[in-house]
Design a protein around this motif. Structure first.
Motif, short mmCIF file in Angstrom:
data_model
loop_
_atom_site.label_atom_id
_atom_site.label_comp_id
_atom_site.label_asym_id
_atom_site.label_seq_id
_atom_site.Cartn_x
_atom_site.Cartn_y
_atom_site.Cartn_z
N VAL A 118 18.51 45.96 62.53
CA VAL A 118 18.07 44.75 63.24
C VAL A 118 16.63 44.90 63.75
CG1 VAL A 118 20.39 44.04 63.91
CG2 VAL A 118 19.08 45.51 65.45
N THR A 130 15.46 40.44 62.91
CA THR A 130 16.07 40.05 61.63
C THR A 130 17.04 41.12 61.15
OG1 THR A 130 14.10 38.80 60.99
CG2 THR A 130 15.62 39.40 59.22
N LEU A 131 18.23 40.70 60.74
CA LEU A 131 19.26 41.61 60.25
C LEU A 131 19.03 41.91 58.77
CD1 LEU A 131 22.07 43.01 60.79
CD2 LEU A 131 23.11 40.88 60.00
N SER A 411 21.61 39.50 66.69
CA SER A 411 21.88 39.84 65.30
C SER A 411 23.03 40.81 65.17
CB SER A 411 20.62 40.43 64.64
OG SER A 411 19.64 39.45 64.43
#
Length: 459
Positions: A118, A130-131, A411
């Motif tokens: 993440v 953002t994953l 996330s």
């Protein structure tokens, strides 16, 4: 490896702003305002929060007495790094990894902590938090690892052992409250400051070390590889994990269980150095079975995640019933100390979550005085848990830091929610390793490989 060689302050670059001293949870940083600071290595727990906060840096065109190339070499950094280098830093291991990846004689295995997926994308221009598990797995295969496994599998294994250990302690009414033992900086702090309370610490190794010992025992068998030929690497958000893997007791496979640790930042640097376009990578899966994990394993990276994962499995192991509620939001939160009473039908437990090591002293003193009525306590050294670890991508703007932590946590929990298996004991790969190798939690094999004893470091 000494503390001094893991976390350091470059006196040539330090401006004496003392931001590092403000975030140090153990008051290990000493010095006067506007003068170079130093680290008391006896106190330091190597959490790397000073590395994260430091803003005294050498830009690529600045000139100081020591050449930039020499500083990169001394810090274990790759020559290709073009970003600013800062006064507070951790000694890197990425050059050793780059060399090992060229070694065709070794079987190279890697594991990745839940928080890496993440945060890694941030160093490639992706939005904060953002994953990227698929791209991360693909990038590691492109680097040349023979197996790309996952620390999340180790987290599920930890929950099986730790949940069973908690249930046993509750039955015996002994050594309560039980503390989690996943965070090596917290473990070191307890060893050096409150060794008389070590019996309250779970005997479980961390997910990293459980995975490491499994890779060189069970993993060696299923891959048909001599364990002496396995080189085991961890990608971690934490700067203390290298210290943990070098502990004398982390050799239960018959070898050093984890050979090398690099941080999220170092992985990003290596991918850039190798010319791997992270953004354009097609997603790939982790290798099975030791790369298969549940949602419970995934949430270890956020404060309260270990607690929530343990409760999901602990409830079902203790009651033999299906837990009526999976999202135990009462243990989620941010920095500080919070408590909760878990009341799920006939299952009652008083728990606490410490996020940020500065908040643990009051809890420890209450245990010493006999005033603590909690039964299970999670402790994480870093302010929001592992997502805010000292080895994560460096954030220069304070508002970005707050947003990154928020997005990374979101996330992680979304990843958990989207997985089909969300309890550690329901992970098919976990069932398989107990059936074929470990036999049962807290059994003879589990105690031999997955548990340990901690030591007093009081001077």
């Amino acid at each position: 490896m000494s503390n001094a060689s893991i976390i350091n302050i470059d006196r040539e670059l330090c401006t004496g702003c003392r931001r590092c001293a403000e975030v140090c949870p153990v008051d290990a940083i000493e010095g006067e305002d506007e003068k170079p600071q130093s680290i008391d290595t006896d106190k330091c727990v190597m959490c790397g929060q000073c590395v994260q906060i430091c803003k005294g840096y050498l830009a690529s065109d600045d000139e100081v007495s020591t050449p930039r190339s020499k500083k990169l070499f001394d810090r274990g950094m790759l020559n290709s790094v073009r970003e600013p280098i800062f006064a507070a830093y951790n000694l890197g291991q990425v050059k050793k990894l780059k060399e090992m990846l060229r070694n065709k004689d070794m079987f190279k295995v890697v594991q990745c902590a839940p928080s890496v997926r993440v945060a890694l994308g941030e160093d490639f221009g992706l939005p904060l938090g953002t994953l990227t598990p698929g791209k991360m797995a693909a990038s590691l295969k492109k680097l040349g690892f023979d197996r790309v496994y996952d620390t999340n599998f180790g987290a599920d294994l930890t929950i099986m052992e730790e949940g069973s250990e908690l249930i046993q302690r509750l039955k015996d009414n002994e050594n309560l409250p039980m503390f989690t033992s996943c965070c090596p900086a917290w473990v070191k702090y307890l060893e050096q400051m409150y060794p008389e309370l070590l019996n309250h610490l779970s005997s479980c190794k961390s997910p990293q070390q459980m995975a490491g010992v499994v890779f060189k025992t069970y993993g060696a068998k299923i891959n048909g590889i001599n364990p002496g030929k396995i080189y085991s690497v961890s990608i971690m958000p934490c700067t203390c994990k290298e210290f943990e893997c070098e502990r004398d007791e982390m050799h239960d496979s018959g070898y050093r269980d984890v050979d090398l640790v690099i941080t999220t930042r170092e992985l990003a640097q290596l991918l850039k150095d190798e010319g791997i376009d992270f953004y354009q990578l097609q997603e790939e899966k982790f290798d099975t079975p030791l790369g298969k994990y549940s949602g419970a394993g995934a949430i270890f990276g956020s404060t309260g995640g270990v607690m929530e994962a343990a409760l999901r499995t602990g409830y079902e192991l203790a009651t033999k019933k299906t837990i009526p509620k999976l999202d135990l939001t009462m243990v989620r939160g941010g920095e500080g100390f919070r408590t909760a009473e878990i009341e799920l039908e006939d299952f009652h437990l008083k728990v606490g979550v410490v996020s940020g090591l500065k908040n643990v002293k009051t809890v420890l003193e209450s245990i010493k005085s006999g005033k603590c009525d909690l039964q299970f306590i999670e402790v994480m050294t870093c302010p929001e848990g592992c997502i805010s670890g000292g080895g994560q991508p460096k954030l220069f703007i304070d508002s970005d830091r707050d947003q990154a932590y928020k997005n990374r946590k979101k996330s992680i929990y979304q990843h958990d929610a989207n997985l089909s298996v969300r309890k550690s004991h329901e992970n098919p790969a976990i069932k398989e390793i107990y059936n074929k190798f470990l036999k049962k939690p807290l059994g003879e094999k589990s105690h031999e490989l997955l548990h340990t004893q901690f030591i007093s470091r009081r001077k």
